[in-house]
Design a protein around this motif. Structure first.
Motif, PDB file in Angstrom:
ATOM      1  N   ILE A 201       0.837  -1.207   0.000  1.00 40.48           N
ATOM      2  CA  ILE A 201       0.000   0.000   0.000  1.00 40.48           C
ATOM      3  C   ILE A 201       0.870   1.254   0.000  1.00 40.48           C
ATOM      4  CG2 ILE A 201      -1.671   1.334   1.346  1.00 40.48           C
ATOM      5  CD1 ILE A 201      -2.783  -1.349   2.366  1.00 40.48           C
ATOM      6  N   GLU A 202       1.927   1.243   0.816  1.00 42.39           N
ATOM      7  CA  GLU A 202       2.836   2.391   0.870  1.00 42.39           C
ATOM      8  C   GLU A 202       3.531   2.601  -0.478  1.00 42.39           C
ATOM      9  OE1 GLU A 202       3.316   4.635   3.038  1.00 42.39           O
ATOM     10  OE2 GLU A 202       2.823   3.903   5.028  1.00 42.39           O
ATOM     11  N   THR A 203       3.939   1.510  -1.108  1.00 43.93           N
ATOM     12  CA  THR A 203       4.600   1.617  -2.412  1.00 43.93           C
ATOM     13  C   THR A 203       3.653   2.199  -3.456  1.00 43.93           C
ATOM     14  OG1 THR A 203       6.017  -0.294  -1.912  1.00 43.93           O
ATOM     15  CG2 THR A 203       5.795   0.333  -4.230  1.00 43.93           C
ATOM     16  N   ALA A 204       2.409   1.723  -3.459  1.00 46.06           N
ATOM     17  CA  ALA A 204       1.409   2.261  -4.389  1.00 46.06           C
ATOM     18  C   ALA A 204       1.178   3.750  -4.125  1.00 46.06           C
ATOM     19  CB  ALA A 204       0.104   1.484  -4.249  1.00 46.06           C
ATOM     20  N   HIS A 205       1.200   4.137  -2.863  1.00 44.36           N
ATOM     21  CA  HIS A 205       1.003   5.543  -2.500  1.00 44.36           C
ATOM     22  C   HIS A 205       2.173   6.392  -2.996  1.00 44.36           C
ATOM     23  CE1 HIS A 205      -0.730   8.892  -0.553  1.00 44.36           C
ATOM     24  NE2 HIS A 205      -0.015   8.876   0.551  1.00 44.36           N
ATOM     25  N   MET A 206       3.387   5.858  -2.893  1.00 50.53           N
ATOM     26  CA  MET A 206       4.562   6.578  -3.380  1.00 50.53           C
ATOM     27  C   MET A 206       4.517   6.739  -4.901  1.00 50.53           C
ATOM     28  SD  MET A 206       7.416   4.785  -0.928  1.00 50.53           S
ATOM     29  CE  MET A 206       8.830   5.630  -1.631  1.00 50.53           C
ATOM     30  N   ILE A 207       4.044   5.707  -5.598  1.00 49.02           N
ATOM     31  CA  ILE A 207       3.882   5.803  -7.049  1.00 49.02           C
ATOM     32  C   ILE A 207       2.848   6.872  -7.389  1.00 49.02           C
ATOM     33  CG2 ILE A 207       3.037   4.580  -9.094  1.00 49.02           C
ATOM     34  CD1 ILE A 207       4.224   2.014  -7.908  1.00 49.02           C
ATOM     35  N   ARG A 208       1.764   6.874  -6.630  1.00 41.69           N
ATOM     36  CA  ARG A 208       0.688   7.852  -6.841  1.00 41.69           C
ATOM     37  C   ARG A 208       1.193   9.282  -6.651  1.00 41.69           C
ATOM     38  NH1 ARG A 208      -2.679   9.905  -2.847  1.00 41.69           N
ATOM     39  NH2 ARG A 208      -4.661  10.794  -3.565  1.00 41.69           N
ATOM     40  N   LYS A 209       2.130   9.467  -5.731  1.00 40.86           N
ATOM     41  CA  LYS A 209       2.679  10.802  -5.469  1.00 40.86           C
ATOM     42  C   LYS A 209       3.821  11.161  -6.414  1.00 40.86           C
ATOM     43  CE  LYS A 209       3.332  10.052  -1.012  1.00 40.86           C
ATOM     44  NZ  LYS A 209       3.671  10.310   0.415  1.00 40.86           N
ATOM     45  N   GLY A 210       4.161  10.262  -7.322  1.00 41.51           N
ATOM     46  CA  GLY A 210       5.203  10.548  -8.291  1.00 41.51           C
ATOM     47  C   GLY A 210       6.614  10.432  -7.759  1.00 41.51           C
ATOM     48  N   GLN A 211       6.816   9.670  -6.684  1.00 43.65           N
ATOM     49  CA  GLN A 211       8.142   9.545  -6.100  1.00 43.65           C
ATOM     50  C   GLN A 211       9.034   8.550  -6.840  1.00 43.65           C
ATOM     51  OE1 GLN A 211       6.575   9.760  -1.543  1.00 43.65           O
ATOM     52  NE2 GLN A 211       8.737   9.302  -1.801  1.00 43.65           N
ATOM     53  N   ILE A 212       8.418   7.691  -7.644  1.00 46.53           N
ATOM     54  CA  ILE A 212       9.172   6.684  -8.384  1.00 46.53           C
ATOM     55  C   ILE A 212       9.092   7.011  -9.866  1.00 46.53           C
ATOM     56  CG2 ILE A 212       9.360   4.213  -8.905  1.00 46.53           C
ATOM     57  CD1 ILE A 212       8.050   3.668  -6.201  1.00 46.53           C
ATOM     58  N   ALA A 213      10.259   7.033 -10.524  1.00 49.94           N
ATOM     59  CA  ALA A 213      10.316   7.404 -11.941  1.00 49.94           C
ATOM     60  C   ALA A 213       9.429   6.489 -12.775  1.00 49.94           C
ATOM     61  CB  ALA A 213      11.753   7.333 -12.437  1.00 49.94           C
ATOM     62  N   ALA A 214       8.549   7.094 -13.573  1.00 48.00           N
ATOM     63  CA  ALA A 214       7.584   6.322 -14.362  1.00 48.00           C
ATOM     64  C   ALA A 214       8.227   5.662 -15.574  1.00 48.00           C
ATOM     65  CB  ALA A 214       6.435   7.221 -14.804  1.00 48.00           C
ATOM     66  N   ASN A 215       9.129   6.371 -16.243  1.00 43.52           N
ATOM     67  CA  ASN A 215       9.770   5.854 -17.455  1.00 43.52           C
ATOM     68  C   ASN A 215       8.744   5.366 -18.492  1.00 43.52           C
ATOM     69  OD1 ASN A 215      12.398   6.290 -16.426  1.00 43.52           O
ATOM     70  ND2 ASN A 215      12.314   4.350 -15.301  1.00 43.52           N
ATOM     71  N   GLY A 216       7.661   6.121 -18.609  1.00 41.83           N
ATOM     72  CA  GLY A 216       6.642   5.778 -19.590  1.00 41.83           C
ATOM     73  C   GLY A 216       5.682   4.687 -19.166  1.00 41.83           C
ATOM     74  N   LYS A 217       5.812   4.173 -17.930  1.00 37.18           N
ATOM     75  CA  LYS A 217       4.961   3.089 -17.466  1.00 37.18           C
ATOM     76  C   LYS A 217       3.741   3.638 -16.732  1.00 37.18           C
ATOM     77  CE  LYS A 217       8.794  -0.177 -16.761  1.00 37.18           C
ATOM     78  NZ  LYS A 217       9.502  -1.025 -15.752  1.00 37.18           N
ATOM     79  N   THR A 218       2.663   2.865 -16.754  1.00 32.07           N
ATOM     80  CA  THR A 218       1.495   3.211 -15.950  1.00 32.07           C
ATOM     81  C   THR A 218       1.789   2.887 -14.487  1.00 32.07           C
ATOM     82  OG1 THR A 218       0.486   1.013 -16.155  1.00 32.07           O
ATOM     83  CG2 THR A 218      -0.017   2.633 -17.882  1.00 32.07           C
ATOM     84  N   GLY A 219       0.930   3.377 -13.599  1.00 26.24           N
ATOM     85  CA  GLY A 219       1.114   3.084 -12.185  1.00 26.24           C
ATOM     86  C   GLY A 219       1.110   1.596 -11.906  1.00 26.24           C
ATOM     87  N   PHE A 220       0.202   0.874 -12.559  1.00 21.23           N
ATOM     88  CA  PHE A 220       0.135  -0.579 -12.361  1.00 21.23           C
ATOM     89  C   PHE A 220       1.411  -1.257 -12.854  1.00 21.23           C
ATOM     90  CE2 PHE A 220      -0.834  -4.833 -13.974  1.00 21.23           C
ATOM     91  CZ  PHE A 220      -1.354  -5.432 -12.833  1.00 21.23           C
ATOM     92  N   GLN A 221       1.924  -0.829 -14.006  1.00 21.36           N
ATOM     93  CA  GLN A 221       3.146  -1.413 -14.545  1.00 21.36           C
ATOM     94  C   GLN A 221       4.344  -1.135 -13.626  1.00 21.36           C
ATOM     95  OE1 GLN A 221       2.997   0.493 -18.385  1.00 21.36           O
ATOM     96  NE2 GLN A 221       2.243  -1.365 -19.422  1.00 21.36           N
ATOM     97  N   GLN A 222       4.382   0.064 -13.047  1.00 21.92           N
ATOM     98  CA  GLN A 222       5.445   0.395 -12.109  1.00 21.92           C
ATOM     99  C   GLN A 222       5.397  -0.538 -10.895  1.00 21.92           C
ATOM    100  OE1 GLN A 222       4.444   4.887 -12.251  1.00 21.92           O
ATOM    101  NE2 GLN A 222       6.508   4.756 -11.417  1.00 21.92           N
ATOM    102  N   PHE A 223       4.191  -0.715 -10.360  1.00 22.77           N
ATOM    103  CA  PHE A 223       4.042  -1.557  -9.179  1.00 22.77           C
ATOM    104  C   PHE A 223       4.408  -2.995  -9.497  1.00 22.77           C
ATOM    105  CE2 PHE A 223       1.792  -4.153  -6.094  1.00 22.77           C
ATOM    106  CZ  PHE A 223       2.004  -3.451  -4.908  1.00 22.77           C
ATOM    107  N   ALA A 224       3.965  -3.487 -10.655  1.00 24.19           N
ATOM    108  CA  ALA A 224       4.245  -4.860 -11.047  1.00 24.19           C
ATOM    109  C   ALA A 224       5.739  -5.108 -11.213  1.00 24.19           C
ATOM    110  CB  ALA A 224       3.507  -5.207 -12.332  1.00 24.19           C
ATOM    111  N   SER A 225       6.441  -4.120 -11.784  1.00 29.53           N
ATOM    112  CA  SER A 225       7.884  -4.287 -11.986  1.00 29.53           C
ATOM    113  C   SER A 225       8.631  -4.283 -10.657  1.00 29.53           C
ATOM    114  CB  SER A 225       8.411  -3.174 -12.888  1.00 29.53           C
ATOM    115  OG  SER A 225       8.240  -1.895 -12.285  1.00 29.53           O
ATOM    116  N   LEU A 226       8.149  -3.531  -9.695  1.00 26.57           N
ATOM    117  CA  LEU A 226       8.790  -3.504  -8.381  1.00 26.57           C
ATOM    118  C   LEU A 226       8.519  -4.797  -7.610  1.00 26.57           C
ATOM    119  CD1 LEU A 226       7.952   0.148  -7.292  1.00 26.57           C
ATOM    120  CD2 LEU A 226      10.216  -0.748  -7.841  1.00 26.57           C
ATOM    121  N   ALA A 227       7.324  -5.370  -7.820  1.00 26.59           N
ATOM    122  CA  ALA A 227       6.941  -6.586  -7.099  1.00 26.59           C
ATOM    123  C   ALA A 227       7.562  -7.843  -7.716  1.00 26.59           C
ATOM    124  CB  ALA A 227       5.422  -6.732  -7.075  1.00 26.59           C
ATOM    125  N   ALA A 228       7.997  -7.750  -8.955  1.00 29.30           N
ATOM    126  CA  ALA A 228       8.550  -8.937  -9.653  1.00 29.30           C
ATOM    127  C   ALA A 228       9.859  -9.392  -9.039  1.00 29.30           C
ATOM    128  CB  ALA A 228       8.752  -8.588 -11.118  1.00 29.30           C
TER     129      ALA A 228
END
Length: 228
Positions: A201-228
């Motif tokens: 939940i915290e990681t998703a919140h950080m993505i939502r706040k733009g703290q993690i570089a998107a690199n053209g990915k959607t929020g879901f794709q960012q989360f999935a790549s971090l969880a992999a």
């Protein structure tokens, strides 16, 4: 740092050998939830553990677990009741811009836990000039302990401690996002699962706040790549 939930939220906990009933209500947030667990005999000499949960006044969700006998079902209910009674404390730190710096789930809210969190947050993000915390004595003692260590082992530069409800509002506002997701669950089954879920939940919140570089990915794709 965060603080305990305000007293406007009422929680009722009833437990009997073959029945557990948990009710949580907060009229100011239109929150009315229940969790009911009962032991019932089946037609074949065994027993079932029936769980129901949802919004008060609705049918909610239902889960039935089949067990060998009534004794095993009662033991299972007692084990779950112990877990439901336990409380944890989520330590969180954000900077002046609202960015999440660190978080940690602790089984206790005491000086040792607060010191451990502050040391970890400082190690990861560097030493701040000042820290605003709530009125918790444990948080104050933990941060003072960190200052003692710094005074004799590091540069000697101490962290200015500011205890103010007003200054701590930024953390409280940011923490609402987490509470909005976790409160309806009526708790977690185990500490390790709570820690893993809150980390997600915290990681998703950080993505939502733009703290993690998107690199053209959607929020879901960012989360999935971090969880992999």
């Amino acid at each position: 740092m965060t603080k305990d939930a305000p007293h406007r939220e009422a929680t009722q906990f009833e437990i009997f050998p073959d029945r557990l009933h948990l009710r949580r209500s907060d009229p100011t947030r239109n929150l009315h939830r229940f969790y009911l667990m009962t032991v019932q005999r089946d037609l074949f000499g065994g027993a079932t553990l029936v769980r129901e949960w949802g919004r008060t006044g609705s049918r909610g969700k239902l889960r039935v677990e089949h067990l060998r006998d009534e004794g095993e079902a009662v033991d299972a209910l007692a084990d779950i009741a112990k877990i439901k009674r336990k409380r944890g404390y989520l330590y969180r730190a954000v900077d002046r811009d609202g960015r999440t710096l660190d978080f940690m789930l602790s089984a206790k809210r005491d000086k040792a836990a607060a010191r451990r969190f502050f040391k970890r947050a400082i190690s990861t993000n560097g030493t701040p000039d000042r820290v605003a915390i709530d009125k918790s004595g444990a948080n104050l003692a933990g941060l003072q302990a960190v200052n003692v260590i710094r005074k004799f082992t590091v540069s000697g530069r101490l962290i200015r401690i500011m205890q103010s409800k007003y200054l701590n509002n930024m953390v409280e506002q940011d923490h609402r996002f987490i509470k909005r997701i976790t409160r309806p669950t009526l708790g977690f089954k185990a500490f390790h699962s709570a820690a893993a879920t809150l980390a997600g939940i915290e990681t998703a919140h950080m993505i939502r706040k733009g703290q993690i570089a998107a690199n053209g990915k959607t929020g879901f794709q960012q989360f999935a790549s971090l969880a992999a």
